[in-house]
Design a protein around this motif. Structure first.
Motif, PDB file in Angstrom:
ATOM      1  N   ARG A 294       1.036  -1.415  -0.122  1.00  0.00           N
ATOM      2  CA  ARG A 294      -0.132  -0.046  -0.113  1.00  0.00           C
ATOM      3  C   ARG A 294       0.894   1.404  -0.216  1.00  0.00           C
ATOM      4  O   ARG A 294       0.381   2.165  -0.757  1.00  0.00           O
ATOM      5  N   MET A 295       1.810   1.237   0.921  1.00  0.00           N
ATOM      6  CA  MET A 295       2.730   2.413   0.866  1.00  0.00           C
ATOM      7  C   MET A 295       3.595   2.439  -0.492  1.00  0.00           C
ATOM      8  O   MET A 295       3.829   3.806  -1.062  1.00  0.00           O
ATOM      9  N   ALA A 296       3.842   1.379  -1.191  1.00  0.00           N
ATOM     10  CA  ALA A 296       4.372   1.390  -2.564  1.00  0.00           C
ATOM     11  C   ALA A 296       3.622   2.241  -3.742  1.00  0.00           C
ATOM     12  O   ALA A 296       4.149   3.021  -4.352  1.00  0.00           O
ATOM     13  N   VAL A 297       2.089   2.212  -3.610  1.00  0.00           N
ATOM     14  CA  VAL A 297       1.295   2.695  -4.090  1.00  0.00           C
ATOM     15  C   VAL A 297       1.474   4.214  -4.193  1.00  0.00           C
ATOM     16  O   VAL A 297       1.399   5.023  -4.990  1.00  0.00           O
ATOM     17  N   VAL A 298       1.336   4.666  -2.807  1.00  0.00           N
ATOM     18  CA  VAL A 298       1.416   6.130  -2.520  1.00  0.00           C
ATOM     19  C   VAL A 298       2.981   6.927  -2.919  1.00  0.00           C
ATOM     20  O   VAL A 298       2.823   7.848  -3.701  1.00  0.00           O
ATOM     21  N   LEU A 299       3.929   5.941  -2.934  1.00  0.00           N
ATOM     22  CA  LEU A 299       5.322   6.516  -3.330  1.00  0.00           C
ATOM     23  C   LEU A 299       5.338   6.609  -4.822  1.00  0.00           C
ATOM     24  O   LEU A 299       5.840   7.629  -5.367  1.00  0.00           O
ATOM     25  N   LEU A 300       4.901   5.605  -5.541  1.00  0.00           N
ATOM     26  CA  LEU A 300       4.834   5.536  -6.898  1.00  0.00           C
ATOM     27  C   LEU A 300       3.935   6.564  -7.707  1.00  0.00           C
ATOM     28  O   LEU A 300       4.108   7.276  -8.627  1.00  0.00           O
ATOM     29  N   LYS A 301       2.846   6.809  -6.892  1.00  0.00           N
ATOM     30  CA  LYS A 301       1.806   7.966  -7.261  1.00  0.00           C
ATOM     31  C   LYS A 301       2.449   9.184  -7.193  1.00  0.00           C
ATOM     32  O   LYS A 301       2.225  10.029  -7.999  1.00  0.00           O
ATOM     33  N   GLY A 302       3.299   9.469  -6.113  1.00  0.00           N
ATOM     34  CA  GLY A 302       3.912  10.590  -5.978  1.00  0.00           C
ATOM     35  C   GLY A 302       4.952  11.065  -6.929  1.00  0.00           C
ATOM     36  O   GLY A 302       5.381  12.066  -7.329  1.00  0.00           O
ATOM     37  N   LEU A 303       5.601   9.947  -7.255  1.00  0.00           N
ATOM     38  CA  LEU A 303       6.802  10.044  -8.142  1.00  0.00           C
ATOM     39  C   LEU A 303       6.453  10.610  -9.346  1.00  0.00           C
ATOM     40  O   LEU A 303       7.379  11.569  -9.941  1.00  0.00           O
ATOM     41  N   LEU A 304       5.576  10.266 -10.414  1.00  0.00           N
ATOM     42  CA  LEU A 304       5.000  10.781 -11.368  1.00  0.00           C
ATOM     43  C   LEU A 304       4.475  12.315 -11.148  1.00  0.00           C
ATOM     44  O   LEU A 304       4.923  13.093 -12.167  1.00  0.00           O
ATOM     45  N   LEU A 305       4.059  12.404 -10.091  1.00  0.00           N
ATOM     46  CA  LEU A 305       3.427  14.016  -9.854  1.00  0.00           C
ATOM     47  C   LEU A 305       4.746  14.971  -9.500  1.00  0.00           C
ATOM     48  O   LEU A 305       4.589  16.136 -10.116  1.00  0.00           O
ATOM     49  N   LYS A 306       5.418  14.519  -8.944  1.00  0.00           N
ATOM     50  CA  LYS A 306       6.743  15.452  -8.228  1.00  0.00           C
ATOM     51  C   LYS A 306       7.819  15.566  -9.631  1.00  0.00           C
ATOM     52  O   LYS A 306       8.278  16.799  -9.509  1.00  0.00           O
TER      53      LYS A 306
END
Length: 485
Positions: A294-306
């Motif tokens: 679940r935390m990997a989903v949060v990190l990967l979602k923020g990677l493309l945004l940042k």
């Protein structure tokens, strides 16, 4: 009796100039606090004027992480009794030394505004522009951070509440009369629907399924993002996931290095690390009981945004991230996963445990190449089949498998190949980064709760990236001076 006069080795002025160099000036040179001060400044000129040096307070919090100063009270004591330390934190002689409550208000303001995360992102962008961060290979992992101060806080809070609760005979007379004369109005609480429980055994009929469907849909809609399945988390945005992210101390059971199940109480630090330069690209602080996937989903979602310009080729993780939703999310970023597989069932006939084609004699085919245009893996005959009598009739010479057939089973480079083995060795970079954070940047444990614990994590990662960036800049200047010479 002889009188020997020893001449001075250097004058007082030279002694003053030989003092130890302020190492923090090289680090804080690359930290721009203009946006932070703009957000934290007073909105108007009314009220009491500001008397605190806010930039120096932020510098002192970062230096506390580098000096392993665990408590704010210890930091205040050091500022009070050491003029050299105050100068390193950039406090002037006319500045008042902040109190513990002043630091507490600053920490809450940094958490509410999210400025530490923005400072971290701007620093990573600067490292990308300088060429220090390529982002080709990223590794994701998490680590437990124990909360020693609130290890038994739940039980202690219940005992304190039981001791402090007044007895019915000790209640004020006015409250007793009010309770006897007027009944309290029922509070309107919008409780989420409970999970439907069906005691009837056997397969339900079609009519029963139609009757149960509204109840099941209402229950699923009432769940938060981190209560749903991992596949159901993918449609949420990064901001929505952060808003629903639990960040309180919780208990977690995890296997240690010896394979024994150990219970922890605290938090979990989740990071994305560039394996080539060991920069922390992104990090999230959460409760310890949340799943790593679940935390990997949060990190990967923020990677493309940042960092939309970051060209990621591979994302590495251990077996804990072996999930179809994680593979799908990584592939949507234009990258390929390098994650070992958990074998929940035997592979099909003609495949080995790495889902590599196998000949009729049981020899695995050799991974040859990868076609990026069609995303196809190419396998050729193994060397053991050169003298096989079935070579001309029974065995196929070449196998081509598209990754899209199953993103979890087939990845680039293919599992079991030398390329996959060498690539997966880079994942140890994230473990080294956690070791640095816990040993040198004060993330070994936390005695804070909630907001202050998350700020501790952000300060530790920011101090680590600042030190790494300053070191890379010094090495770059050294190389340039050697080339000119």
């Amino acid at each position: 009796m002889y009188s020997i006069r020893q001449e001075e080795l250097f004058s007082f002025k030279e002694l003053f100039l030989m003092r130890p160099e302020d190492k923090y000036s090289q680090i804080f040179e690359h930290l721009d606090l203009a946006k932070v001060l703009h957000v934290l400044r007073k909105k108007n000129n009314r009220g009491r004027p500001e008397e605190l040096n806010v930039p120096a307070m932020i510098y002192s919090l970062l230096i506390a992480k580098m000096e392993n100063i665990e408590f704010v009270s210890s930091l205040v004591w050091r500022l009070t009794h050491s003029e050299e330390f105050r100068a390193q934190c950039r406090f002037t002689g006319s500045d008042n030394i902040p109190s513990e409550s002043s630091y507490s208000r600053l920490i809450h303001a940094l958490e509410q505004t999210g400025m530490l995360e923005k400072l971290q992102d701007s620093l990573v962008l600067s490292a990308i522009e300088e060429g220090f961060v390529s982002g080709t290979h990223l590794a994701v992992d998490s680590s437990i951070v124990e909360a020693w101060d609130c290890r038994f806080s739940e039980a202690a809070a219940k005992r304190r509440a039981a001791r402090r609760a007044p007895k019915p005979s000790e209640a004020p007379v006015a409250q007793q009369l009010q309770f006897e004369l007027t009944e309290p109005e029922p509070e309107v609480v919008n409780e989420p629907p409970k999970k439907p429980v069906y005691t009837k055994r056997g397969r339900p009929s079609n009519a029963e399924k139609e009757r149960r469907r509204p109840e099941q849909e209402a229950y699923e809609q009432s769940l938060g993002p981190f209560q749903k399945t991992i596949e159901a988390m993918l449609p949420y945005t990064y901001d929505e996931l952060l808003a629903a992210l639990p960040r309180h101390a919780a208990r977690c059971d995890k296997k240690n290095t010896e394979g024994r199940l150990t219970s922890y109480y605290g938090f979990k630090a989740n990071v994305l690390v560039d394996t080539d330069c060991q920069y922390i690209v992104s990090g999230v602080w959460s409760s310890a009981n949340l799943n790593d996937q679940r935390m990997a989903v949060v990190l990967l979602k923020g990677l493309l945004l940042k960092f939309p310009t970051l060209k990621v080729k591979h994302i590495l993780g251990d077996k804990g991230y072996d999930c179809a939703a994680i593979y799908q999310l990584i592939h949507s970023l234009g990258a390929y996963p390098a994650i070992p597989m958990i074998h929940r069932k035997d592979p099909p006939e003609g495949m080995n445990v790495d889902y590599t084609p196998v000949c009729s004699q049981g020899h695995a085919y050799r991974y040859d190449s990868f076609d990026a245009k069609y995303e196809t893996l190419k396998y050729t005959q193994p060397s053991e089949c050169k003298g096989c009598p079935l070579l001309s009739s029974g065995c196929q010479k070449v196998f081509k498998i598209r990754i899209q057939t199953d993103l979890r089973k087939h990845t680039y480079p293919a599992r079991g190949s030398e390329g996959f083995t060498e690539l997966y060795k880079k994942r140890t970079a994230v473990e080294r980064v956690f070791a640095y954070l816990k040993e040198y940047f004060g993330m070994k444990r936390t005695r804070h709760r909630g907001v202050r614990a998350s700020v501790d994590f952000q300060l530790s990662t920011l101090a680590y990236n600042l030190s790494k960036f300053a070191l890379d800049k010094l090495n770059q200047q050294l190389r340039n001076s050697q080339q000119v010479a």
